[in-house]
Design a protein around this motif. Structure first.
Motif, PDB file in Angstrom:
ATOM      1  N   PHE B 103     -50.487  55.756  -8.148  1.00 21.54           N
ATOM      2  CA  PHE B 103     -50.684  55.207  -6.839  1.00 21.54           C
ATOM      3  C   PHE B 103     -50.740  56.711  -5.950  1.00 21.54           C
ATOM      4  O   PHE B 103     -51.055  56.414  -4.649  1.00 21.54           O
ATOM      5  CB  PHE B 103     -50.000  54.292  -7.176  1.00 21.54           C
ATOM      6  N   LEU B 104     -50.048  57.271  -6.275  1.00 20.00           N
ATOM      7  CA  LEU B 104     -49.870  58.690  -5.367  1.00 20.00           C
ATOM      8  C   LEU B 104     -50.694  59.918  -5.901  1.00 20.00           C
ATOM      9  O   LEU B 104     -50.952  59.777  -6.897  1.00 20.00           O
ATOM     10  CB  LEU B 104     -48.773  58.595  -4.843  1.00 20.00           C
ATOM     11  N   PRO B 105     -51.474  60.236  -4.786  1.00 21.56           N
ATOM     12  CA  PRO B 105     -51.722  62.207  -5.130  1.00 21.56           C
ATOM     13  C   PRO B 105     -51.007  62.277  -5.893  1.00 21.56           C
ATOM     14  O   PRO B 105     -49.104  62.438  -5.921  1.00 21.56           O
ATOM     15  CB  PRO B 105     -52.206  62.390  -4.382  1.00 21.56           C
ATOM     16  N   VAL B 106     -50.842  63.570  -7.247  1.00 26.06           N
ATOM     17  CA  VAL B 106     -50.165  64.222  -8.293  1.00 26.06           C
ATOM     18  C   VAL B 106     -50.301  65.571  -8.245  1.00 26.06           C
ATOM     19  O   VAL B 106     -51.722  65.875  -8.604  1.00 26.06           O
ATOM     20  CB  VAL B 106     -50.059  62.987  -9.109  1.00 26.06           C
ATOM     21  N   THR B 107     -49.064  66.435  -8.547  1.00 26.25           N
ATOM     22  CA  THR B 107     -50.044  67.649  -9.111  1.00 26.25           C
ATOM     23  C   THR B 107     -50.158  67.506 -10.145  1.00 26.25           C
ATOM     24  O   THR B 107     -50.411  67.149 -10.936  1.00 26.25           O
ATOM     25  CB  THR B 107     -48.474  68.950  -8.836  1.00 26.25           C
ATOM     26  N   TRP B 115     -40.735  72.877 -14.546  1.00 26.09           N
ATOM     27  CA  TRP B 115     -39.156  72.033 -14.309  1.00 26.09           C
ATOM     28  C   TRP B 115     -38.414  73.467 -15.243  1.00 26.09           C
ATOM     29  O   TRP B 115     -37.272  74.184 -15.170  1.00 26.09           O
ATOM     30  CB  TRP B 115     -38.529  71.205 -15.472  1.00 26.09           C
ATOM     31  N   THR B 116     -39.177  73.501 -16.047  1.00 20.77           N
ATOM     32  CA  THR B 116     -38.699  74.686 -17.724  1.00 20.77           C
ATOM     33  C   THR B 116     -38.895  75.856 -17.252  1.00 20.77           C
ATOM     34  O   THR B 116     -37.670  77.008 -17.331  1.00 20.77           O
ATOM     35  CB  THR B 116     -39.749  74.218 -19.129  1.00 20.77           C
ATOM     36  N   GLU B 117     -39.850  75.924 -16.883  1.00 20.61           N
ATOM     37  CA  GLU B 117     -39.619  78.128 -15.725  1.00 20.61           C
ATOM     38  C   GLU B 117     -38.552  77.830 -14.855  1.00 20.61           C
ATOM     39  O   GLU B 117     -38.238  78.647 -15.159  1.00 20.61           O
ATOM     40  CB  GLU B 117     -41.382  77.745 -15.367  1.00 20.61           C
ATOM     41  N   LEU B 118     -38.276  77.157 -13.543  1.00 20.84           N
ATOM     42  CA  LEU B 118     -38.059  76.867 -13.148  1.00 20.84           C
ATOM     43  C   LEU B 118     -36.124  77.773 -13.519  1.00 20.84           C
ATOM     44  O   LEU B 118     -35.257  78.348 -12.777  1.00 20.84           O
ATOM     45  CB  LEU B 118     -37.640  75.899 -11.820  1.00 20.84           C
ATOM     46  N   ARG B 119     -35.869  77.001 -14.268  1.00 22.37           N
ATOM     47  CA  ARG B 119     -34.681  75.920 -14.928  1.00 22.37           C
ATOM     48  C   ARG B 119     -34.293  77.972 -16.350  1.00 22.37           C
ATOM     49  O   ARG B 119     -33.389  78.751 -15.952  1.00 22.37           O
ATOM     50  CB  ARG B 119     -34.147  75.562 -16.002  1.00 22.37           C
ATOM     51  N   ARG B 148     -38.359  66.905  -9.016  1.00 26.18           N
ATOM     52  CA  ARG B 148     -39.322  66.636 -10.061  1.00 26.18           C
ATOM     53  C   ARG B 148     -40.177  65.793  -9.656  1.00 26.18           C
ATOM     54  O   ARG B 148     -41.470  65.474  -9.962  1.00 26.18           O
ATOM     55  CB  ARG B 148     -39.140  65.932 -11.966  1.00 26.18           C
ATOM     56  N   THR B 149     -40.179  64.723  -8.718  1.00 24.90           N
ATOM     57  CA  THR B 149     -40.991  64.274  -8.403  1.00 24.90           C
ATOM     58  C   THR B 149     -41.690  64.403  -6.299  1.00 24.90           C
ATOM     59  O   THR B 149     -42.076  63.640  -6.085  1.00 24.90           O
ATOM     60  CB  THR B 149     -40.925  62.317  -8.671  1.00 24.90           C
ATOM     61  N   ALA B 150     -40.689  64.315  -5.491  1.00 24.02           N
ATOM     62  CA  ALA B 150     -41.003  64.581  -4.566  1.00 24.02           C
ATOM     63  C   ALA B 150     -41.830  65.035  -4.767  1.00 24.02           C
ATOM     64  O   ALA B 150     -42.431  66.382  -4.561  1.00 24.02           O
ATOM     65  CB  ALA B 150     -38.946  65.247  -3.916  1.00 24.02           C
ATOM     66  N   PRO B 151     -42.263  64.816  -3.144  1.00 17.60           N
ATOM     67  CA  PRO B 151     -43.837  65.830  -2.723  1.00 17.60           C
ATOM     68  C   PRO B 151     -42.853  66.869  -1.645  1.00 17.60           C
ATOM     69  O   PRO B 151     -42.328  66.565  -1.126  1.00 17.60           O
ATOM     70  CB  PRO B 151     -44.409  64.732  -1.671  1.00 17.60           C
ATOM     71  N   ALA B 152     -43.299  67.801  -0.946  1.00 17.70           N
ATOM     72  CA  ALA B 152     -42.653  68.510   0.016  1.00 17.70           C
ATOM     73  C   ALA B 152     -43.389  68.522   1.426  1.00 17.70           C
ATOM     74  O   ALA B 152     -42.702  69.261   1.727  1.00 17.70           O
ATOM     75  CB  ALA B 152     -43.374  70.414  -0.867  1.00 17.70           C
ATOM     76  N   ALA B 153     -44.133  67.639   1.252  1.00 13.20           N
ATOM     77  CA  ALA B 153     -44.176  66.832   3.604  1.00 13.20           C
ATOM     78  C   ALA B 153     -44.994  66.219   3.102  1.00 13.20           C
ATOM     79  O   ALA B 153     -45.231  64.905   1.653  1.00 13.20           O
ATOM     80  CB  ALA B 153     -45.189  68.574   3.594  1.00 13.20           C
ATOM     81  N   LYS B 154     -44.983  65.131   4.057  1.00 14.08           N
ATOM     82  CA  LYS B 154     -45.568  63.680   3.779  1.00 14.08           C
ATOM     83  C   LYS B 154     -47.325  64.047   4.528  1.00 14.08           C
ATOM     84  O   LYS B 154     -47.928  63.102   3.353  1.00 14.08           O
ATOM     85  CB  LYS B 154     -45.347  62.933   5.461  1.00 14.08           C
ATOM     86  N   GLY B 162     -44.499  65.700  -7.020  1.00 17.78           N
ATOM     87  CA  GLY B 162     -44.633  66.554  -7.945  1.00 17.78           C
ATOM     88  C   GLY B 162     -44.045  68.094  -6.475  1.00 17.78           C
ATOM     89  O   GLY B 162     -44.172  69.331  -7.158  1.00 17.78           O
ATOM     90  N   GLY B 163     -45.023  67.995  -6.004  1.00 14.77           N
ATOM     91  CA  GLY B 163     -44.678  68.678  -4.999  1.00 14.77           C
ATOM     92  C   GLY B 163     -44.493  69.432  -4.638  1.00 14.77           C
ATOM     93  O   GLY B 163     -44.090  70.920  -4.599  1.00 14.77           O
ATOM     94  N   LEU B 164     -43.285  68.937  -3.815  1.00 16.57           N
ATOM     95  CA  LEU B 164     -41.753  69.888  -3.907  1.00 16.57           C
ATOM     96  C   LEU B 164     -41.260  71.213  -4.993  1.00 16.57           C
ATOM     97  O   LEU B 164     -41.486  72.149  -4.946  1.00 16.57           O
ATOM     98  CB  LEU B 164     -40.961  69.074  -4.243  1.00 16.57           C
ATOM     99  N   LEU B 165     -41.867  70.457  -6.302  1.00 16.41           N
ATOM    100  CA  LEU B 165     -41.037  71.266  -7.518  1.00 16.41           C
ATOM    101  C   LEU B 165     -42.363  72.326  -7.364  1.00 16.41           C
ATOM    102  O   LEU B 165     -42.127  73.508  -7.605  1.00 16.41           O
ATOM    103  CB  LEU B 165     -41.557  71.059  -8.539  1.00 16.41           C
TER     104      LEU B 165
END
Lengths: 327, 327, 327, 327, 327, 327
Positions: B103-107, B115-119, B148-154, B162-165
């Motif tokens: 329902f929403l655009p996704v990375t 997530w694994t790379e970041l950790r 892991r799911t948040a966008p980076a902006a409205k 996934g935009g934030l990650l």
């Protein structure tokens, strides 16, 4: 404890005096004719006095440090039109020997009376949660001690011991006088914001022997420090209504009113807007007072404007003095 | 679960379809000829579809609410050149019935891999205190889930699930590539800032069925939220070096780089300066990508500049496409 | 060639020394008791030394000019706490007698190594046209000679002999490290921009015996000078792809990033945006280094911020020194 | 006089009504099928109603003019979801037939009471000269008539009949409540400034059948108009103390507080500073009220911020409604 | 050649006409009832006319392109109140068939007369070098051709065929009238700057069938283009005094007067300052004329100000019309 | 009357001279060895001379005041490289004894000729109303007297006796030369604006023995003062066309061109725009002249730019001197 102040020098010309000072500057220098001497600056709340020590200064050099209290003995003399002290003795002074109020400018109001008045306003809150929150700050001995002595700024308005409390108290009074005209405004919430908005300054500034910024003040700033203090206090009085926490936090974050003044948020609620406006007004009125006093000291007459006031980008004018002058 | 997407409408003209949507708008209106009808808008990540329901809508009206998931059945038709759905059935859908990613655009990247790379980068820190601090965030299940799911902006750059990650990961990579050229920069400290600088967005934004600002986001903002989260996590891993806390806090408070962008502090340390520069670069490069994509969709050729990009106050130009065009 | 430097004066008090200097100031003045004397200032890369010549200065006055090299002999003495030289002989010095590096601050890196490294990056270009273009500059003996000695500024960052090359080389390194993360960016094009963006400074500045702006630098500026140099070189290697010329020209014209910094264009391509960002970062990091060094010289400790840095409108803070201080 | 208002249309669907309106728009247009018709817009304080006249409109066209009062008879009908009137009769209406308050938004306070209260404050002045001056304005029948009806703005805050008086009165109240806290402030002088600062608006604006700027308002502006009015009134009450004239004139010239808001002078006296601050506060509080009302009309809930408010560059938030919502 | 203009449509309702147009838009669309049709927009200097083609459009689609000249035949009809053409035939038109002046707005002055007058001023130069330089531009056939037809802008002032020449000529006249009052100003140098300052616009803009920016205009801009043209011409007339080149180059680079308007340099010489001032005045006076004309077209009266003029951030007022109105 | 000027001191070393001065500073000070002395500064249009009076100064102290004219007798001597006067006698001087032009810088043009020329332009007006209005000012003896002596500023451009008239006259000349090129401009109206725009300066400034701002100048400013003077004069010549009054008033209010320069209105008419442009040009050209003169005095050569000119935020360059240097 302190009998002689820098401003007394003219009355003591050629006398030997003994008193306490802050050692603002302290350097060993070469003499033209060979050898060395000590050049120092002694400071108290009335001003600064140059001092020289020609002989037997090895002990003094070993134990005295810039920025500390000292006890000094020496003769007052005039050199090239300015007074200075020919030091005979100099040693560090313990804090117990001095009254900090002798060394830094201090509020002309009674701190106990101001403190009692401020607490009185909070004790008359009708909102028990906000009352609990504000008293969580005021009853904290460490905060209370700092709140009653901190200046409101390093320079500019209210830069004196007790300046923070003086600034907050006058602000609270105007808040209470103004709030009834704005039914959108919750007076308890507004006064809570007034009491807490600058609380971060007690960690942003230091004011022991001089005024300055702490490292946390430089890197974080009093707005963000206050926000963290709020979080600590709220945690200590849980359960606390989240709504009130959010509105108080917003007032703290927005009280500078503009991004360019370091506010991370602009005032969005009636209380935040009113607090920002009256806080700014209070600071400006104090700036006017300072400028009028400075003009009087410069010997300016009642028909003259003050010097250019940089923070307000204009000269100022004392209308009262001007009107009275006509009588 | 979801077989039909809004973008599929042309292929289903005149067919009856059944699918899940977000009910973006839902109104009962008067018909010109008397009586009423329902006018609605159905949304998924591929677009929005107007819908009308002429009969038997009382039940639907009683249980469906704007902003919720619904299951809808109806016939796809073209009206005044645009597709719409003639609704036959409409009911609320449980979250368990749908996949939010529909329902929403996704990375376009794999969240697990990111997530694994970041950790992995954090696990290679040489500074154990910073490592403890960052993992205190990443190991917190609630934060991890949101991160892991948040966008980076409205809107604007990285406005997708996934935009934030995605934003943070690419930023960390560039930080690690750049840090070796600046001996003044502590890489662990820099990467800690990169991972945590936008952590407040998980409370500033909501992104369940659409993107928007929470009330705390509006009144407090992600910078100050992040600062409070930092305080909570530091408290949980005490003793923690005060120096590191202060430097991480400074990076968070200054990462927007300018007062007018809501930073309560300007970057004063090498790490804060580098973080602000690369964060800004990352956002602008994403803006370029978005503008180039939009120009392609508009049918612009490789010798044309994009439309005026308001956030950057200029049109942009895809140099790569221009150079390849010459081959 | 030059055995005595201004900074050596304390070790030579009352000795007679002979050395080369830049004659920064040179004036004949009246003596109070009648007659005249020469008052001069002698400069080298370590500082400035006042000098007086009481007798037999007619020849010196006839042949020495402000801003030129001189050979001076005289006695070092202390007067009113400062060192000065009592001149016995003074004559102009030929350029062949001196090493310019003795008189102006100079890069602490090896110019030949930097030059070789820079050319190495260009020799690894995959785009032969851009390689031809950049080498057309670097192989031009006049440009190469100037490029290897020019400062990057009159004051502020990289204001020393070799500063331009040092600035460009570190910029190219960061460009090459960063480009792979942005697939929109053509690395050869980016590095071409990095090498050429400040090429106009070799005509904007003079740096023979001091640093300053040429008349062309004042009236035209290094951006527009660079653009004209580009046109000359392109003409010399025709046929050259018009597309590449246009994109390189755009990078030169936009590398200051904002109109108020004298950029006639804002960066519109990915390469121009990245170049502007990293060029600005490089300059700021050097500003940090300068400020940290100055703070150390002032005797500031690791918990103190630097003085206010006017170009960045803030004080700065050396986080590394602060962290190490805790060990 | 006026029985039917635009807002009543839904209750009169298909009925024939007769009422008075302002004729906001009035055009003769071609019909697709040949011939012409009249397309008009009828306005009163509750809104605007489209109207069409298909036949016998020659007389109406000859005598009716845009911007005038008209008496209209016709049938209310719905067309494409909106109400409109099918005009049967239309003629100009005399001013004596209408009550201007029916056509423009009007203060919700009683003008007589406000006027009496305002005069009461002036009658309690202790400074007889300032009292004479202010009454010279308020006793002037032409000014008094305009002052009691003028809006305070064309749009934005207090844009309604009686808005100027309402704005001034609330401002005077807050001035009187605040002045005692600032001993530098002369209350009579301050209130004189509050009463007179916007007096020029009665010539800057017109508000007969709609709100707008006069030509003098456009070319001169209310600040300079007020200054001229001051000069006229002072001339009429000579001898008048020059000092007071100068201080009142300064308050008028500086009350917008910033050059960019059209103030030719910045506030330099305590009274001018306080007036500017409270005037600005008053306007902003009214802006908040308007935004909160608009949000309620849009159906926004108590946890939602208002729409973006352009004049304040932020959304706003009704803290009272939010707090009450929790009860 | 062109008998029918868009503005003639009302007089030709229901007639079949044949004429030439620019094909501003050209799209094949789906019909609701199945099949396709062509939707187009036909433009000439008097306006734009929608057009539809229902049948037999395959050939037209194959050969006609947006932005080109076409010859069109069809019937003028009114649809939903607006005129449109029902196309029967449509084919591309050769440039030789049309007069470009029919399709774009064109100066109301005689180009030949303007050109002769401009050259006359140059022929009266007393400085032979500047005369050689300016004629090197004016005698270049390609430049002369473009200079005589180019607009001075895409929109705003002088946005018409011949606008550049018209703008420059009036500017030169005022330069010559003004220069004698400033003895610091060299009239030949000033006029050279006036003739050449905007010469880059002939490559920055295109104006064949519509007005717009070339890619070089976007990425480089007319100031830098002009600088390159200057370099080319100087090379062609060597030896040319370097001093004159530098001063002319400075005038070109600084003629926008402010960094934020894209000037890489601020005017530093008397000629550059005067040129910038008069160029700006000329543009603003033309803006006034345009605004006055637009107000007249809107039916505004002589006591009304114009609409808000965005480029000048104010409405304007035609004082002459206002004064005449009183007669 | 005044034989000796400060600039003559070198030629009178060791001589006793008698002359008139402004007593810029006058203080009684303590001597190091006990007792007191007078320290004074004597000023005339050529500079300032320190003076000391060791004995018998009681009478002088009783009657002389800072800022007044004095007659002084004493010996010129050199002390620490600077000239000073050893005062023997000092008494106040009556205004009748001195020529004010000896004490303040004065225009190098003939005031009578300028005045006659200015009146001549007005006498050739074709609009009798504007002529009456302007002569109402110029024929007012008090205004005429002030207009012929006032400076145009306290510092910056035209800061000398007669500077206002000189500025206005050159402005009027350029107005008359420029107006014919703009048919929108009414020349009589424009020249009326040019003559009256700065008329408020005769009350904003004082220029008796030094230049400065009056209190009215500080609190009201010359724009608003001029507006009031206009109102007075219009009242004196009623009936006067309201339209002309409004347009002249608008020119006065808008002649600074921008809000930030204290203009309460922006230029909206062609005359106001032209006046603002040419007034600004005139001031800037005078700034150039001042900067060129200062550079010459500093010994700068024709290839050097001037020092940074703060009011214009750039250095300047004398192109004429540069070009002549090549001959």
């Amino acid at each position: 404890m302190k009998d002689f102040f820098v401003a007394d020098a003219p009355r003591f010309e050629n006398s030997v005096v003994t008193s306490y000072f802050v050692l603002s500057s302290f350097q060993v220098r070469d003499r033209k004719q060979g050898g060395q001497f000590v050049s120092a600056i002694l400071t108290d709340k009335t001003g600064s006095l140059p001092a020289v020590m020609w002989d037997d200064f090895a002990d003094a050099v070993a134990v005295c440090t810039e920025g500390c209290y000292v006890k000094a003995q020496g003769q007052i003399a005039r050199y090239q039109g300015r007074f200075q002290m020919g030091l005979q003795r100099l040693r560090p002074a313990a804090e117990s020997e001095v009254d900090a109020a002798d060394f830094l400018p201090v509020t002309r109001f009674d701190v106990e009376e101001m403190w009692t008045e401020l607490r009185g306003y909070v004790s008359r809150f009708t909102n028990p949660d906000l009352q609990r929150l504000v008293f969580a700050f005021l009853d904290d001995p460490e905060i209370a001690q700092a709140y009653r002595t901190a200046p409101a700024a390093k320079m500019l308005h209210h830069a004196w011991i007790g300046g923070l409390l003086e600034h907050v108290l006058t602000l609270v009074r105007v808040c209470l006088a103004t709030a009834p005209f704005y039914p959108e405004v919750d007076a308890d919430l507004l006064v809570s914001g007034a009491v807490l908005h600058d609380i971060g300054k007690i960690r942003e500034l230091y004011w022991k022997t001089s005024f300055g910024y702490t490292l946390e003040g430089q890197l974080v700033g009093h707005i963000s420090i206050a926000q963290r203090m709020l979080q600590e206090k709220v945690r200590g009085i849980e359960p606390f209504p989240e709504k009130l926490r959010l509105l108080v936090e917003h007032m703290i974050l927005s009280h500078h009113g503009k991004y360019e003044f370091g506010s991370p948020k602009l005032p969005m609620t009636p209380e935040a807007l009113l607090l920002n406006t009256l806080d700014d007004l209070e600071a400006k009125m104090q700036t006017l007072r300072n400028a009028f006093d400075a003009a009087t000291e410069q010997g300016k007459g009642p028909t003259e404007v003050t010097d250019w006031v940089r923070s307000m980008e204009r000269p100022l004018f004392n209308s009262q003095a001007y009107l009275k002058d006509s009588e």
